[in-house]
Structure formats: C-alpha cells, structure tokens
Design an enzyme around this catalytic site. Structure first.
Site, PDB file in Angstrom:
ATOM      1  N   VAL A   1      71.390  47.878  83.657  1.00 20.10           N
ATOM      2  CA  VAL A   1      71.761  48.465  84.783  1.00 20.10           C
ATOM      3  C   VAL A   1      72.234  49.036  85.476  1.00 20.10           C
ATOM      4  O   VAL A   1      72.695  49.876  86.192  1.00 20.10           O
ATOM      5  CB  VAL A   1      70.066  47.973  84.927  1.00 20.10           C
TER       6      VAL A   1
ATOM      7  N   GLU B   1      64.546  51.090  89.541  1.00 19.67           N
ATOM      8  CA  GLU B   1      65.211  51.448  87.981  1.00 19.67           C
ATOM      9  C   GLU B   1      63.854  51.637  86.811  1.00 19.67           C
ATOM     10  O   GLU B   1      63.349  51.328  86.799  1.00 19.67           O
ATOM     11  CB  GLU B   1      66.401  51.223  87.527  1.00 19.67           C
ATOM     12  N   PHE B   2      63.422  52.883  86.495  1.00 12.65           N
ATOM     13  CA  PHE B   2      62.604  52.996  85.489  1.00 12.65           C
ATOM     14  C   PHE B   2      63.288  53.714  83.928  1.00 12.65           C
ATOM     15  O   PHE B   2      62.559  54.856  83.111  1.00 12.65           O
ATOM     16  CB  PHE B   2      62.152  54.502  86.189  1.00 12.65           C
TER      17      PHE B   2
ATOM     18  N   LYS C   1      56.970  49.894  90.182  1.00 12.59           N
ATOM     19  CA  LYS C   1      58.385  49.169  89.087  1.00 12.59           C
ATOM     20  C   LYS C   1      57.377  48.758  88.468  1.00 12.59           C
ATOM     21  O   LYS C   1      57.249  49.358  86.859  1.00 12.59           O
ATOM     22  CB  LYS C   1      58.828  48.491  89.997  1.00 12.59           C
TER      23      LYS C   1
ATOM     24  N   CYS D   1      61.668  44.225  79.071  1.00 16.39           N
ATOM     25  CA  CYS D   1      60.839  44.246  80.634  1.00 16.39           C
ATOM     26  C   CYS D   1      59.178  44.299  80.185  1.00 16.39           C
ATOM     27  O   CYS D   1      59.062  43.875  80.416  1.00 16.39           O
ATOM     28  CB  CYS D   1      60.889  46.325  80.540  1.00 16.39           C
TER      29      CYS D   1
ATOM     30  N   LYS E   1      58.266  40.280  79.724  1.00 12.63           N
ATOM     31  CA  LYS E   1      58.579  40.194  81.356  1.00 12.63           C
ATOM     32  C   LYS E   1      57.571  40.378  82.794  1.00 12.63           C
ATOM     33  O   LYS E   1      57.386  39.866  83.415  1.00 12.63           O
ATOM     34  CB  LYS E   1      60.035  39.709  80.949  1.00 12.63           C
TER      35      LYS E   1
HETATM   36  C1  UGA Z   1      60.653  50.195  79.178  1.00 10.44           C
HETATM   37  C2  UGA Z   1      60.459  51.289  80.550  1.00 10.44           C
HETATM   38  O1  UGA Z   1      60.291  52.220  80.088  1.00 10.44           O
HETATM   39  C3  UGA Z   1      61.426  52.015  81.682  1.00 10.44           C
HETATM   40  O2  UGA Z   1      60.761  53.109  82.532  1.00 10.44           O
HETATM   41  C4  UGA Z   1      61.684  50.931  81.851  1.00 10.44           C
HETATM   42  O3  UGA Z   1      62.600  50.797  83.247  1.00 10.44           O
HETATM   43  C5  UGA Z   1      62.229  49.797  81.373  1.00 10.44           C
HETATM   44  O4  UGA Z   1      61.144  49.438  80.426  1.00 10.44           O
HETATM   45  C6  UGA Z   1      62.722  48.452  81.968  1.00 10.44           C
HETATM   46  O5  UGA Z   1      61.649  47.754  83.146  1.00 10.44           O
HETATM   47  O6  UGA Z   1      64.023  48.627  83.134  1.00 10.44           O
HETATM   48  P1  UGA Z   1      61.992  50.262  77.341  1.00 10.44           P
HETATM   49  O7  UGA Z   1      61.947  48.339  77.504  1.00 10.44           O
HETATM   50  O8  UGA Z   1      63.647  50.585  77.186  1.00 10.44           O
HETATM   51  O9  UGA Z   1      61.841  50.132  78.987  1.00 10.44           O
HETATM   52  O10 UGA Z   1      61.342  50.552  76.288  1.00 10.44           O
HETATM   53  P2  UGA Z   1      60.892  51.465  75.509  1.00 10.44           P
HETATM   54  O11 UGA Z   1      60.898  52.623  75.663  1.00 10.44           O
HETATM   55  O12 UGA Z   1      59.743  51.958  76.911  1.00 10.44           O
HETATM   56  O13 UGA Z   1      59.023  50.351  75.325  1.00 10.44           O
HETATM   57  C7  UGA Z   1      58.813  49.445  74.952  1.00 10.44           C
HETATM   58  C8  UGA Z   1      58.603  48.660  73.959  1.00 10.44           C
HETATM   59  O14 UGA Z   1      57.244  49.595  73.649  1.00 10.44           O
HETATM   60  C9  UGA Z   1      59.121  48.977  72.331  1.00 10.44           C
HETATM   61  O15 UGA Z   1      58.498  47.491  71.954  1.00 10.44           O
HETATM   62  C10 UGA Z   1      57.999  50.292  72.041  1.00 10.44           C
HETATM   63  O16 UGA Z   1      58.217  49.913  70.396  1.00 10.44           O
HETATM   64  C11 UGA Z   1      57.196  49.705  72.167  1.00 10.44           C
HETATM   65  N1  UGA Z   1      56.172  51.219  72.577  1.00 10.44           N
HETATM   66  C12 UGA Z   1      56.831  52.135  73.222  1.00 10.44           C
HETATM   67  C13 UGA Z   1      54.937  51.321  71.334  1.00 10.44           C
HETATM   68  O17 UGA Z   1      55.087  50.344  70.670  1.00 10.44           O
HETATM   69  N2  UGA Z   1      54.335  52.871  71.823  1.00 10.44           N
HETATM   70  C14 UGA Z   1      55.215  53.682  72.448  1.00 10.44           C
HETATM   71  O18 UGA Z   1      54.192  54.727  71.877  1.00 10.44           O
HETATM   72  C15 UGA Z   1      55.717  53.824  73.331  1.00 10.44           C
END
Ligand code: UGA
Length: 449
Positions: A11, A150-151, A221, A277, A280
């Site tokens: 981040v 952050e998002f 968040k 994320c 946790k």
């Molecule tokens: C997530 C959030 O999307 C961000 O907005 C946030 O800032 C971040 O956590 C954080 O708290 O720092 P991230 O963990 O990088 O981001 O990944 P995502 O793209 O959200 O995916 C999370 C999990 O969900 C992955 O394992 C992905 O494979 C799964 N997923 C996501 C699905 O199985 N189906 C979906 O339709 C979308």
C-alpha cells in the site's frame, strides 16, 4: 505538497508512487534495509503490474528513506501504511502502527500542524484509540489523526489508486479534511497525464470525496470488503445449488448481475476468496462484532460458505476420479488470484492441502507464485513444483485449475491430451472454454457449471 509515507510495502509504495506521479514530492520510509536496497536500486520487493514503471518515471519526485528524518519531518502530510498482520487469535497486530506513530510524534515540530493519516487497515476504533494513547502529546506537539482507508486491489493497484471510485476521509476538523483533499486533488479532478503503464477502465466517473468521522471511515473499509466477500460467497452458494438442480451458474450469474441494482462484479464463481484482505478483514469484523456484543450473521455465513465451497470442489474431484488415493493431480495456479505472486490465504493452496490429505500426488505450477508457495507448502515426495503447465500435466490423472491465470486458457489442449493419463479437467475458476475442451474429448467440470 511534501508527503511522507511510512511503510514501503504494498500500500505504501503504491500510494507514494501515485502521489508522486500526480505531482507531489514524496518520501517513502522503509526500515527493512534489504527491501530499501532493492527500492533504491530501482527494483521492487513485490510484484505489481506497472508499479516499477511508475516509480522509474517519477524517480526524481521520490526519496527512499530508512527513517523519518531531515526535511521529511516537516512534511505537509504523513501517511502511515505499515503492516497490521493478523495475530494467532485473529486480532490485528498494531505493533508497527504504534511504533510508527510514536516515532512521528517524537520528531514532530510543535510550531506547525502535524497531520498523521492512517492508511494501514486497522480495527474499527483504532483512530480513537490513538487519540486516547497519545492524548498528552497531541496538544503539546500539535498532532491530529485522520483515517484514509485504501481500496486498491492487488494486480490493479495503480488503476485503483489513480482512478478510484471514492476517497474516504475520516477527520475531526475541516483543516485535516481539506489537507487530504489537497493531496488528492489531481486524482479527484483527474488532472494528470494518463499513464501508459496502467491498464484498466479510464472512462469512469470522477471519484467522490467522502468526508466523515474516523470511526465511520474505518467502518467503510471493513463493510466494503465484507460485502464483496459475501457477494462472492453468495454466488458460490448458488453455484453449488446449480449443480444439484442442473442449472449453469455462469448463465445464472450473468442473469442476476445484469440487474443494475445488483451489478456483475464480484459474482465470478469459483473456489472462494483469499488473499491478504478478505479473510483477515472478515475475521476482524467478526471480532469487533463480538467485542461489542453484535452478532454478524451474514459475515459469519460468508466465511462458512467460503470454506464449504473448497470442500465441495474437492469432493467433486474425488467423486469424478473415484477416489484420490495415489491419483496424480496437475494443479494449475497457486496465487490467490491472477497477476500477483501473493499466496496468503490462497484458495489454491487450500485445495492443494486437501488433495494431499486425501492421498493425491500433486504437481503444482504457477507463472509467478511458486517461490512464495514453496515457503508455505514445501515440496515433498507427494508435492512437486513444476516449471510450467506442460510439465505439471505430464502423467496426470486430472487437471485442476485453481487460479484463473490467462496462461491456462492459452495452453494447447490438443498437445496436453497427449501428455495426460486421464482426460479430466476440474476448473475451480470456471475459466476455460468448456465446449472446446469437451470437443477435444475432455471430461470438464467447473464450479456450478
Ligand atoms: C480486496 C478489495 O477488492 C480491495 O478493494 C481492497 O482494497 C483490498 O481487498 C484490501 O483490503 O486491501 P484484493 O484482496 O487485492 O482486494 O483482491 P480482489 O480482487 O478483491 O479478490 C479477492 C478474492 O476474491 C480473490 O481470491 C478472488 O479470486 C476472489 N474473487 C473475487 C472471486 O472468487 N470472485 C469474484 O467475482 C471476485
């Protein structure tokens, strides 16, 4: 503005690099000397598409530091983006946060405003806790705390930071809110040059600035991440039902998601969510609920379904192969999602463990994450890491897609059919072309499809 970011992790680096790109002078403090050396030499301790390029492009604007010192003490804004890892009991470990805040306050000049923005993901109520912990110093040193969650998503960190949906600011006074607004103004008004190394949707509406209290900002968040996690769990629960009733979740998810009130994003079925994320943050939210005597049944269910879908997927493989004992499984994908080498709480590793527990022999591969996966799940006589997919599938009784890397779509499945022992494909991410594979003679099974 002169902005100092404490913490050169995921981040911190992305935030620092993007703020430099839009025109600020940025200091990034990283006290891990090994990581600092990598950063100073132009490298990156993590993998994130485009991040190395953006840092290279605005290298003149960024100073990498091993401590908050010199002119950086008098930064217009100090952003704290240190890690807050989960402890064994699921609570966030705030040791790094407290020590960073203590250090900033100790060095702060009392004759100026010292605004400290907390960007690390912290338990709800932490900003208030900081005010209590440092109540004597706050007045003496003219310090205030802001919450700026952050998002960004891994793999899309730059587009999410430069083209966000919203900037959320939790502050206790207008001056701090205005300061954050000033820092983010080029992003809020999109008055910067479109970076060529960023991929994604540039045609979004301008971001909203949402100013609220620090506790509400912290809550935004967690409530956002939990909602996204439960959206995925919801579609996965529907996928399991689709299998039972003979429907196809891919059609169902499309049909449901085209309702603009629901939306299509985060309705991709599969073996569940992982990463640093969602797992946790959902657990931390449950803990906060517990502490305050508020049961969070929906969040709790999202976590339960996330475990259930992995168990379900392995049971499908087991049934399809008539048992797993001694079966050779080619596991394609190890990271928690594509475009990252991050394996924290990766569903793919969970599947690998379950397959091994059932007596299977696993041949695993990933374009980026093998090194990290080996640290968590070391190679053994039953788990071999392979340099590429063709090596992994050789002699396999079944292919399991665990992460939807585009590489798996582009494999020559005709050639693969000559290498495998069994023509089974279990697609844990519904990523492959089912029809084409069936035509080639494969027996294909996705999640709910
Ligand atoms: C997530 C959030 O999307 C961000 O907005 C946030 O800032 C971040 O956590 C954080 O708290 O720092 P991230 O963990 O990088 O981001 O990944 P995502 O793209 O959200 O995916 C999370 C999990 O969900 C992955 O394992 C992905 O494979 C799964 N997923 C996501 C699905 O199985 N189906 C979906 O339709 C979308």
């Amino acid at each position: 503005m002169k902005i100092c970011v404490i913490g050169g992790g995921y981040v911190g680096l992305t935030t620092g690099a993007c703020l430099a790109y839009v025109g600020h002078k940025v200091g990034i403090v990283e006290n891990n000397l090994e990581k600092l050396a990598v950063l100073r030499s132009g490298g990156l301790p993590i993998y994130e598409p485009g991040l190395e390029d953006i840092i290279r492009e605005c290298r003149q604007q960024i100073t990498f530091l091993d401590a908050l010192e010199g002119e950086w003490i008098e930064s217009d804004l100090i952003i704290i983006a240190v890690g807050t890892p989960a402890k064994d009991d699921g609570d966030a470990d705030l040791t790094y946060l407290f020590s960073a805040v203590r250090d900033v306050i100790a060095k702060a000049e009392p004759n100026r405003f010292n605004t400290i923005a907390i960007k690390s993901t912290v338990p709800i109520g932490t900003n208030e806790l900081l005010v209590q912990m440092f109540k004597d110093e706050i007045g003496k040193k003219n310090v205030s705390f802001v919450s700026t969650p952050e998002f960004l998503r891994e793999g899309f960190a730059l587009i999410d930071t430069l083209y966000p949906d919203r900037i959320v600011v939790g502050s206790r006074n207008d001056r701090d809110a205005d300061l954050i607004k000033e820092a983010y103004l080029p992003i809020l008004t999109r008055s910067f040059r479109r970076p060529h190394f960023v991929v994604g949707n540039f045609d979004k509406d301008l971001p909203q600035l949402i100013v609220t209290t620090p506790t509400s900002a912290e809550m935004v968040k967690y409530a956002s991440n939990a909602f996204l996690a439960l959206k995925v769990s919801y579609i996965n629960e529907m996928a399991m039902l689709c299998d039972k009733v003979g429907a196809d979740i891919e059609h169902v998810a499309f049909g449901v998601g085209t309702d603009s009130r629901i939306g299509r994003s985060f309705l991709r079925p599969g073996i569940g969510w992982g990463g640093s994320c969602f797992p946790k943050d959902t657990s931390a939210l449950l803990k906060t609920g517990e502490k305050h005597g508020q049961k969070l049944q929906i969040v709790e269910s999202a976590i339960l379904v996330n475990n259930a879908v992995k168990e379900y997927f392995v049971s499908i493989i087991k049934d399809g192969l008539g048992g797993l004992q001694g079966k050779v499984i080619a596991l394609l994908g190890l990271s928690f999602k594509p475009n990252t080498d991050d394996v924290r709480d990766s569903p793919a590793l969970d599947i690998a463990k379950r397959l091994l527990d059932e007596g299977a022999l696993v041949r695993a591969t990933d374009p980026m994450a093998i090194k990290n996966a080996m640290k968590v799940l070391p190679a053994s006589d039953r788990l071999r890491y392979c340099a590429d997919a063709y090596e992994a599938v050789t002699g396999a009784d079944a292919i399991v897609i665990a992460t939807e890397w585009p590489e798996w779509k582009n494999l020559d499945y005709g050639a693969v059919s000559e290498l495998v022992r069994g023509m089974f494909i279990f697609d844990g991410r519904n990523a492959l072309d089912k029809k084409g594979l069936v035509e080639l003679g494969y027996r294909y099974k996705g999640v709910g499809s």
